[in-house]
Design a protein around this motif. Structure first.
Motif, PDB file in Angstrom:
ATOM      1  N   PRO A  93      -5.620  -5.367   1.853  1.00  0.00           N
ATOM      2  CA  PRO A  93      -4.609  -4.691   1.367  1.00  0.00           C
ATOM      3  C   PRO A  93      -4.035  -3.988   2.345  1.00  0.00           C
ATOM      4  CG  PRO A  93      -7.086  -3.947   0.210  1.00  0.00           C
ATOM      5  CD  PRO A  93      -6.883  -5.769   0.963  1.00  0.00           C
ATOM      6  N   LYS A  94      -2.656  -3.380   2.522  1.00  0.00           N
ATOM      7  CA  LYS A  94      -1.903  -2.625   3.058  1.00  0.00           C
ATOM      8  C   LYS A  94      -1.331  -4.084   4.065  1.00  0.00           C
ATOM      9  CE  LYS A  94      -2.337   0.417   1.689  1.00  0.00           C
ATOM     10  NZ  LYS A  94      -1.697   0.787   0.379  1.00  0.00           N
ATOM     11  N   SER A  95      -1.095  -5.195   3.408  1.00  0.00           N
ATOM     12  CA  SER A  95      -0.029  -5.914   4.294  1.00  0.00           C
ATOM     13  C   SER A  95       1.118  -6.233   4.291  1.00  0.00           C
ATOM     14  CB  SER A  95      -1.361  -7.022   4.137  1.00  0.00           C
ATOM     15  OG  SER A  95      -2.266  -7.033   4.480  1.00  0.00           O
ATOM     16  N   GLY A  96       1.678  -5.605   3.393  1.00  0.00           N
ATOM     17  CA  GLY A  96       2.332  -5.755   2.275  1.00  0.00           C
ATOM     18  C   GLY A  96       2.831  -6.635   0.963  1.00  0.00           C
ATOM     19  N   THR A  97       1.546  -6.288   0.456  1.00  0.00           N
ATOM     20  CA  THR A  97       1.733  -5.997  -0.884  1.00  0.00           C
ATOM     21  C   THR A  97       2.292  -6.422  -1.678  1.00  0.00           C
ATOM     22  OG1 THR A  97      -0.824  -6.653  -0.563  1.00  0.00           O
ATOM     23  CG2 THR A  97      -0.405  -7.243  -2.513  1.00  0.00           C
ATOM     24  N   THR A  98       3.081  -5.141  -1.742  1.00  0.00           N
ATOM     25  CA  THR A  98       3.725  -4.555  -2.522  1.00  0.00           C
ATOM     26  C   THR A  98       5.329  -4.974  -2.682  1.00  0.00           C
ATOM     27  OG1 THR A  98       2.543  -2.350  -2.682  1.00  0.00           O
ATOM     28  CG2 THR A  98       4.764  -2.584  -3.564  1.00  0.00           C
ATOM     29  N   TRP A  99       5.720  -5.142  -1.622  1.00  0.00           N
ATOM     30  CA  TRP A  99       6.754  -5.993  -0.919  1.00  0.00           C
ATOM     31  C   TRP A  99       7.112  -6.842  -1.354  1.00  0.00           C
ATOM     32  CZ3 TRP A  99       8.542  -6.700   4.865  1.00  0.00           C
ATOM     33  CH2 TRP A  99       9.843  -6.166   5.152  1.00  0.00           C
ATOM     34  N   LEU A 100       6.302  -7.597  -1.260  1.00  0.00           N
ATOM     35  CA  LEU A 100       6.247  -8.813  -1.550  1.00  0.00           C
ATOM     36  C   LEU A 100       6.352  -9.660  -3.331  1.00  0.00           C
ATOM     37  CD1 LEU A 100       5.521 -12.931  -0.899  1.00  0.00           C
ATOM     38  CD2 LEU A 100       3.150 -12.219  -0.854  1.00  0.00           C
ATOM     39  N   SER A 138      15.383   1.909  -0.830  1.00  0.00           N
ATOM     40  CA  SER A 138      15.694   1.677  -2.265  1.00  0.00           C
ATOM     41  C   SER A 138      14.159   1.586  -3.516  1.00  0.00           C
ATOM     42  CB  SER A 138      16.377  -0.146  -2.644  1.00  0.00           C
ATOM     43  OG  SER A 138      16.054  -0.254  -3.293  1.00  0.00           O
ATOM     44  N   LEU A 139      13.433   1.159  -2.935  1.00  0.00           N
ATOM     45  CA  LEU A 139      12.199   0.924  -4.154  1.00  0.00           C
ATOM     46  C   LEU A 139      11.750   3.040  -4.221  1.00  0.00           C
ATOM     47  CD1 LEU A 139       9.468  -2.373  -2.937  1.00  0.00           C
ATOM     48  CD2 LEU A 139      11.334  -1.573  -5.061  1.00  0.00           C
ATOM     49  N   SER A 140      11.631   3.210  -3.252  1.00  0.00           N
ATOM     50  CA  SER A 140      10.404   4.491  -2.375  1.00  0.00           C
ATOM     51  C   SER A 140      11.413   6.013  -3.284  1.00  0.00           C
ATOM     52  CB  SER A 140      10.492   4.708  -1.193  1.00  0.00           C
ATOM     53  OG  SER A 140      11.551   4.545  -0.017  1.00  0.00           O
ATOM     54  N   SER A 180       2.095   6.356  -2.246  1.00  0.00           N
ATOM     55  CA  SER A 180       1.352   6.241  -1.667  1.00  0.00           C
ATOM     56  C   SER A 180       1.672   4.819  -0.945  1.00  0.00           C
ATOM     57  CB  SER A 180       0.339   6.765  -1.673  1.00  0.00           C
ATOM     58  OG  SER A 180      -0.402   6.048  -2.854  1.00  0.00           O
ATOM     59  N   PHE A 181       2.361   4.057  -1.897  1.00  0.00           N
ATOM     60  CA  PHE A 181       2.152   2.661  -1.740  1.00  0.00           C
ATOM     61  C   PHE A 181       3.681   2.369  -0.309  1.00  0.00           C
ATOM     62  CE2 PHE A 181       0.031   1.838  -5.638  1.00  0.00           C
ATOM     63  CZ  PHE A 181      -1.126   1.431  -4.712  1.00  0.00           C
ATOM     64  N   PHE A 182       4.457   3.056  -0.586  1.00  0.00           N
ATOM     65  CA  PHE A 182       5.607   3.708   0.633  1.00  0.00           C
ATOM     66  C   PHE A 182       5.733   4.079   1.946  1.00  0.00           C
ATOM     67  CE2 PHE A 182       6.539   2.383  -3.730  1.00  0.00           C
ATOM     68  CZ  PHE A 182       7.198   1.626  -3.798  1.00  0.00           C
ATOM     69  N   ARG A 183       6.200   3.913   2.655  1.00  0.00           N
ATOM     70  CA  ARG A 183       5.414   4.899   3.534  1.00  0.00           C
ATOM     71  C   ARG A 183       6.923   4.336   5.125  1.00  0.00           C
ATOM     72  NH1 ARG A 183       2.240   5.623   8.970  1.00  0.00           N
ATOM     73  NH2 ARG A 183       2.032   3.880   8.868  1.00  0.00           N
ATOM     74  N   LYS A 184       5.806   3.995   6.044  1.00  0.00           N
ATOM     75  CA  LYS A 184       7.302   4.222   7.127  1.00  0.00           C
ATOM     76  C   LYS A 184       8.207   2.114   6.756  1.00  0.00           C
ATOM     77  CE  LYS A 184       6.426   5.968  11.635  1.00  0.00           C
ATOM     78  NZ  LYS A 184       5.815   6.377  12.672  1.00  0.00           N
ATOM     79  N   GLY A 185       6.738   1.907   6.581  1.00  0.00           N
ATOM     80  CA  GLY A 185       7.047  -0.257   6.562  1.00  0.00           C
ATOM     81  C   GLY A 185       7.536  -0.500   8.680  1.00  0.00           C
TER      82      GLY A 185
HETATM   83  P1  A3P Z   1       2.711   1.450   6.227  1.00  0.00           P
HETATM   84  O1  A3P Z   1       1.994   1.952   6.024  1.00  0.00           O
HETATM   85  O2  A3P Z   1       2.941   0.781   7.931  1.00  0.00           O
HETATM   86  O3  A3P Z   1       3.843   2.051   5.864  1.00  0.00           O
HETATM   87  P2  A3P Z   1       0.693  -2.592   0.503  1.00  0.00           P
HETATM   88  O4  A3P Z   1       1.994  -2.988  -0.045  1.00  0.00           O
HETATM   89  O5  A3P Z   1      -0.424  -4.718   0.824  1.00  0.00           O
HETATM   90  O6  A3P Z   1      -0.441  -1.580   0.250  1.00  0.00           O
HETATM   91  O7  A3P Z   1       1.101  -2.570   2.460  1.00  0.00           O
HETATM   92  C1  A3P Z   1       1.854  -1.539   2.672  1.00  0.00           C
HETATM   93  C2  A3P Z   1       2.309  -1.432   3.462  1.00  0.00           C
HETATM   94  O8  A3P Z   1       3.860  -1.908   3.146  1.00  0.00           O
HETATM   95  C3  A3P Z   1       2.979  -0.042   3.896  1.00  0.00           C
HETATM   96  O9  A3P Z   1       2.892   0.390   5.326  1.00  0.00           O
HETATM   97  C4  A3P Z   1       4.605   0.229   3.466  1.00  0.00           C
HETATM   98  O10 A3P Z   1       4.504   1.519   4.522  1.00  0.00           O
HETATM   99  C5  A3P Z   1       4.593  -0.629   3.588  1.00  0.00           C
HETATM  100  N1  A3P Z   1       6.056  -1.508   2.324  1.00  0.00           N
HETATM  101  C6  A3P Z   1       5.926  -1.116   0.771  1.00  0.00           C
HETATM  102  N2  A3P Z   1       6.783  -1.554   0.457  1.00  0.00           N
HETATM  103  C7  A3P Z   1       8.013  -1.902   1.904  1.00  0.00           C
HETATM  104  C8  A3P Z   1       9.304  -2.929   1.690  1.00  0.00           C
HETATM  105  N3  A3P Z   1      10.210  -3.057   0.820  1.00  0.00           N
HETATM  106  N4  A3P Z   1       9.589  -2.853   2.988  1.00  0.00           N
HETATM  107  C9  A3P Z   1       8.950  -3.044   3.898  1.00  0.00           C
HETATM  108  N5  A3P Z   1       7.502  -2.582   3.864  1.00  0.00           N
HETATM  109  C10 A3P Z   1       7.693  -2.293   2.812  1.00  0.00           C
END
Ligand code: A3P
Length: 322
Positions: A65-72, A265-267, A285-290
């Motif tokens: 969790p929190k490794s970039g799942t949403t993006w991938l 774009s997504l957020s 909450s899945f989108f923060r700083k990235g």
């Molecule tokens: P930060 O909290 O460091 O900003 P997960 O998707 O595994 O839950 O990970 C969430 C992390 O991925 C958050 O990191 C989030 O901001 C970042 N994230 C979500 N969407 C992203 C995107 N489209 N591009 C880059 N980072 C993204």
């Protein structure tokens, strides 16, 4: 001992009573096959192991969790959507009407949470896209007698994972940024006994999987997706068997996908600003700083050193660099 959770079977309660356990601010965690789970999630894992019938064309997105799942997930969805969505169509892109987690569901946290025989007919389009936070050895159990499908793992610097997780938890509790949560998350990260931990065992399970069977397991890094997005998304497309054609590349298809799936774009999509996951977590909450290296702004140098030392020791001899 009463195990709370509306989906826990008697069989699981009996299993749980024999498992090592520990506790965090959300409750008890149990160690199953070397990984720590809350009871509801463990039931989802067991249901999945019992009932999942893999298909060779399946694609499973995996991560800690929190490794970039949403993006991938978004990138994978967009890669396959390009074969369905003609540019003249009025139909909105699926990423505009749903969050990536709604489109590409978690096996143990969603589909198999309550049953070992969920109805997957809605996912019948080939390939079926799934996701998981289980480590590789646990995920592979139902694949014993069948050809494996494709697995894509995304790994991220554990210090940024920790800081991202802290923000995510604080957003969930809606109580501002609480430093004591960062400290306890740091402790449990170092102990390896947090949800889905130990982190390094998780990463190593997929890293080894990718070395043993690179045709079926792709190991990606959040930092590389940030530093060379085009090259990485092309690598992903190739691995998934849907490489970009020359015409697509010349027509800007790679950049279009990267733009659509960008954090900005997504957020800014309505569904991600106001929608909620089935477990009541706000999609926002899945989108923060990235960003890469945000941990520097929150961890002390001592915390960073301790984590670096642990990870270096754990990765020693594996060939995995961080
Ligand atoms: P930060 O909290 O460091 O900003 P997960 O998707 O595994 O839950 O990970 C969430 C992390 O991925 C958050 O990191 C989030 O901001 C970042 N994230 C979500 N969407 C992203 C995107 N489209 N591009 C880059 N980072 C993204």
């Amino acid at each position: 001992e009463n195990v709370r959770g509306d989906n826990i079977s008697e069989e699981t309660k009996s299993l749980i009573s024999s498992l090592p356990w520990n506790k965090d601010c959300l409750g008890k965690l149990y160690n199953y096959e070397g990984c720590w789970y809350y009871p509801n999630t463990l039931q989802g894992v067991l249901n999945f192991q019992k009932g999942f019938k893999p298909q060779e064309t399946d694609i499973i997105i995996a991560s800690f969790p929190k490794s970039g799942t949403t993006w991938l997930k978004a990138l994978t969805i967009a890669l396959f959507e390009r074969f369905k969505n003609s540019s003249s169509s009025d139909v909105p892109h699926p990423l505009q009407s749903d969050n990536p987690h709604g489109i590409l569901p978690f096996l143990e946290l969603h589909l198999y949470l309550k049953s070992s025989t969920p109805d997957l007919t809605e996912l019948s389009s080939s390939p079926r896209l799934f996701s998981t936070h289980m480590p590789f050895h646990t995920l592979r159990v139902p694949f014993k007698d069948s050809s494996p499908c494709k697995f894509v793992y995304v790994c991220r610097d554990v210090k940024d994972v920790l800081v991202s997780h802290w923000h995510f938890r604080c957003a969930y509790f809606q109580n501002g940024l609480d430093k004591s949560i960062l400290e306890s998350s740091f402790e449990s990260l170092c102990m390896g006994d947090g949800s889905f931990g130990p982190f390094w065992e998780h990463v190593l399970s997929y890293w080894r999987g990718s070395l043993e069977d690179p045709e079926h397991v792709l190991f990606m890094r959040y930092e590389e997706l940030k530093s060379e997005p085009s090259a990485q998304v092309k690598r992903l497309a190739e691995f998934l068997g849907c490489p970009f054609t020359k015409e697509e590349e010349e027509g800007g298809s790679v950049d279009k996908i990267l733009e659509l799936c960008s954090l900005r774009s997504l957020s800014s999509m309505e569904i991600n600003k106001t929608g909620k996951a089935p477990n009541n977590v706000n999609y926002s909450s899945f989108f923060r700083k990235g960003e890469v290296g945000d941990s520097k702004n929150h961890l002390t140098p001592e915390m960073e050193n301790k984590i670096d030392m642990i990870v270096e020791e754990k990765y020693k001899g594996s060939g995995l660099k961080f």
